[in-house]
Write a protein that holds these residues in place. Structure first.
Motif, PDB file in Angstrom:
ATOM      1  N   ASP A  50       0.799  -1.261   0.002  1.00 40.00           N
ATOM      2  CA  ASP A  50      -0.041  -0.019   0.121  1.00 40.00           C
ATOM      3  C   ASP A  50       0.950   1.389   0.036  1.00 40.00           C
ATOM      4  O   ASP A  50       0.835   2.188  -0.764  1.00 40.00           O
ATOM      5  CB  ASP A  50      -0.843   0.029   1.066  1.00 40.00           C
ATOM      6  CG  ASP A  50      -2.177  -1.188   1.168  1.00 40.00           C
ATOM      7  OD1 ASP A  50      -2.381  -1.562  -0.026  1.00 40.00           O
ATOM      8  OD2 ASP A  50      -2.800  -1.342   2.111  1.00 40.00           O
ATOM      9  N   ASN A  51       1.910   1.205   0.862  1.00 36.72           N
ATOM     10  CA  ASN A  51       2.968   2.500   0.968  1.00 36.72           C
ATOM     11  C   ASN A  51       3.279   2.733  -0.533  1.00 36.72           C
ATOM     12  O   ASN A  51       3.588   3.727  -0.913  1.00 36.72           O
ATOM     13  CB  ASN A  51       3.775   1.982   2.141  1.00 36.72           C
ATOM     14  CG  ASN A  51       3.277   2.408   3.380  1.00 36.72           C
ATOM     15  OD1 ASN A  51       2.293   3.063   3.579  1.00 36.72           O
ATOM     16  ND2 ASN A  51       3.878   1.848   4.512  1.00 36.72           N
ATOM     17  N   ILE A  52       3.851   1.505  -1.088  1.00 34.42           N
ATOM     18  CA  ILE A  52       4.520   1.691  -2.433  1.00 34.42           C
ATOM     19  C   ILE A  52       3.856   2.221  -3.483  1.00 34.42           C
ATOM     20  O   ILE A  52       4.058   3.074  -4.192  1.00 34.42           O
ATOM     21  CB  ILE A  52       5.394   0.269  -2.661  1.00 34.42           C
ATOM     22  CG1 ILE A  52       6.515  -0.127  -1.916  1.00 34.42           C
ATOM     23  CG2 ILE A  52       5.710   0.185  -4.290  1.00 34.42           C
ATOM     24  CD1 ILE A  52       6.913  -1.516  -1.861  1.00 34.42           C
ATOM     25  N   ALA A  53       2.274   1.787  -3.433  1.00 29.73           N
ATOM     26  CA  ALA A  53       1.647   2.114  -4.416  1.00 29.73           C
ATOM     27  C   ALA A  53       1.152   3.540  -4.232  1.00 29.73           C
ATOM     28  O   ALA A  53       1.179   4.611  -5.064  1.00 29.73           O
ATOM     29  CB  ALA A  53       0.127   1.389  -4.204  1.00 29.73           C
ATOM     30  N   GLU A  54       1.230   4.002  -2.876  1.00 30.33           N
ATOM     31  CA  GLU A  54       0.863   5.576  -2.809  1.00 30.33           C
ATOM     32  C   GLU A  54       2.231   6.453  -3.118  1.00 30.33           C
ATOM     33  O   GLU A  54       2.167   7.376  -3.730  1.00 30.33           O
ATOM     34  CB  GLU A  54       0.668   5.711  -0.955  1.00 30.33           C
ATOM     35  CG  GLU A  54       0.533   7.253  -0.993  1.00 30.33           C
ATOM     36  CD  GLU A  54      -0.535   7.942  -1.597  1.00 30.33           C
ATOM     37  OE1 GLU A  54      -0.815   9.098  -1.572  1.00 30.33           O
ATOM     38  OE2 GLU A  54      -1.561   7.125  -1.626  1.00 30.33           O
ATOM     39  N   LEU A  55       3.418   5.830  -2.934  1.00 27.15           N
ATOM     40  CA  LEU A  55       4.635   6.517  -3.475  1.00 27.15           C
ATOM     41  C   LEU A  55       4.669   6.458  -4.940  1.00 27.15           C
ATOM     42  O   LEU A  55       5.019   7.576  -5.311  1.00 27.15           O
ATOM     43  CB  LEU A  55       5.768   6.019  -2.802  1.00 27.15           C
ATOM     44  CG  LEU A  55       6.021   5.981  -1.460  1.00 27.15           C
ATOM     45  CD1 LEU A  55       7.466   5.451  -0.855  1.00 27.15           C
ATOM     46  CD2 LEU A  55       6.443   7.495  -1.095  1.00 27.15           C
ATOM     47  N   GLU A  56       4.140   5.530  -5.525  1.00 25.45           N
ATOM     48  CA  GLU A  56       4.165   5.505  -7.088  1.00 25.45           C
ATOM     49  C   GLU A  56       3.168   6.611  -7.721  1.00 25.45           C
ATOM     50  O   GLU A  56       3.470   7.340  -8.586  1.00 25.45           O
ATOM     51  CB  GLU A  56       3.840   3.891  -7.240  1.00 25.45           C
ATOM     52  CG  GLU A  56       4.739   3.129  -7.280  1.00 25.45           C
ATOM     53  CD  GLU A  56       6.220   3.320  -8.140  1.00 25.45           C
ATOM     54  OE1 GLU A  56       6.087   3.962  -9.168  1.00 25.45           O
ATOM     55  OE2 GLU A  56       7.032   2.881  -7.702  1.00 25.45           O
ATOM     56  N   HIS A  57       2.085   6.447  -6.768  1.00 27.03           N
ATOM     57  CA  HIS A  57       1.021   7.725  -7.184  1.00 27.03           C
ATOM     58  C   HIS A  57       1.607   9.186  -7.124  1.00 27.03           C
ATOM     59  O   HIS A  57       1.541  10.085  -8.038  1.00 27.03           O
ATOM     60  CB  HIS A  57      -0.158   7.485  -6.481  1.00 27.03           C
ATOM     61  CG  HIS A  57      -1.069   8.775  -6.491  1.00 27.03           C
ATOM     62  ND1 HIS A  57      -2.002   9.015  -7.563  1.00 27.03           N
ATOM     63  CD2 HIS A  57      -1.306   9.666  -5.687  1.00 27.03           C
ATOM     64  CE1 HIS A  57      -2.557  10.012  -7.420  1.00 27.03           C
ATOM     65  NE2 HIS A  57      -2.353  10.402  -6.431  1.00 27.03           N
ATOM     66  N   ILE A  58       2.295   9.374  -6.137  1.00 30.26           N
ATOM     67  CA  ILE A  58       2.955  10.664  -5.903  1.00 30.26           C
ATOM     68  C   ILE A  58       4.177  10.883  -6.682  1.00 30.26           C
ATOM     69  O   ILE A  58       4.296  12.137  -7.339  1.00 30.26           O
ATOM     70  CB  ILE A  58       3.538  10.659  -4.331  1.00 30.26           C
ATOM     71  CG1 ILE A  58       2.367  10.748  -3.366  1.00 30.26           C
ATOM     72  CG2 ILE A  58       4.326  12.029  -4.088  1.00 30.26           C
ATOM     73  CD1 ILE A  58       2.910  10.584  -1.718  1.00 30.26           C
TER      74      ILE A  58
END
Length: 74
Positions: A50-58
């Motif tokens: 989930d954290n990686i997905a959020e960082l990818e979005h940012i």
């Protein structure tokens, strides 16, 4: 502190292994420990994903912003 906890955990696991070799371990208790660790691992894996997905979005948003700024440098 983390290193201490790693060493302490290894020590406990060594003692558990010694007890298992002497048939002095409760298999039901061991299975509970295994299940607990698997559940914790799965929860951490999901949290990391989930954290990686959020960082990818940012990161994607920042790249878009950068691309929109590029014409301003001319």
């Amino acid at each position: 502190m983390v290193e201490f906890l790693k060493k302490a955990t290894e020590w406990v696991l060594d003692k558990e292994e010694e007890a298992a070799k002497k048939c002095r371990i409760d298999l039901e208790d061991l299975q509970k420990q295994i299940d607990l660790i698997k559940n914790r691992r799965d929860a951490l894996k999901k949290e990391c994903e989930d954290n990686i997905a959020e960082l990818e979005h940012i990161l994607h948003r920042l790249e878009v912003i950068k691309a929109k700024e590029e014409p301003c440098k001319r």
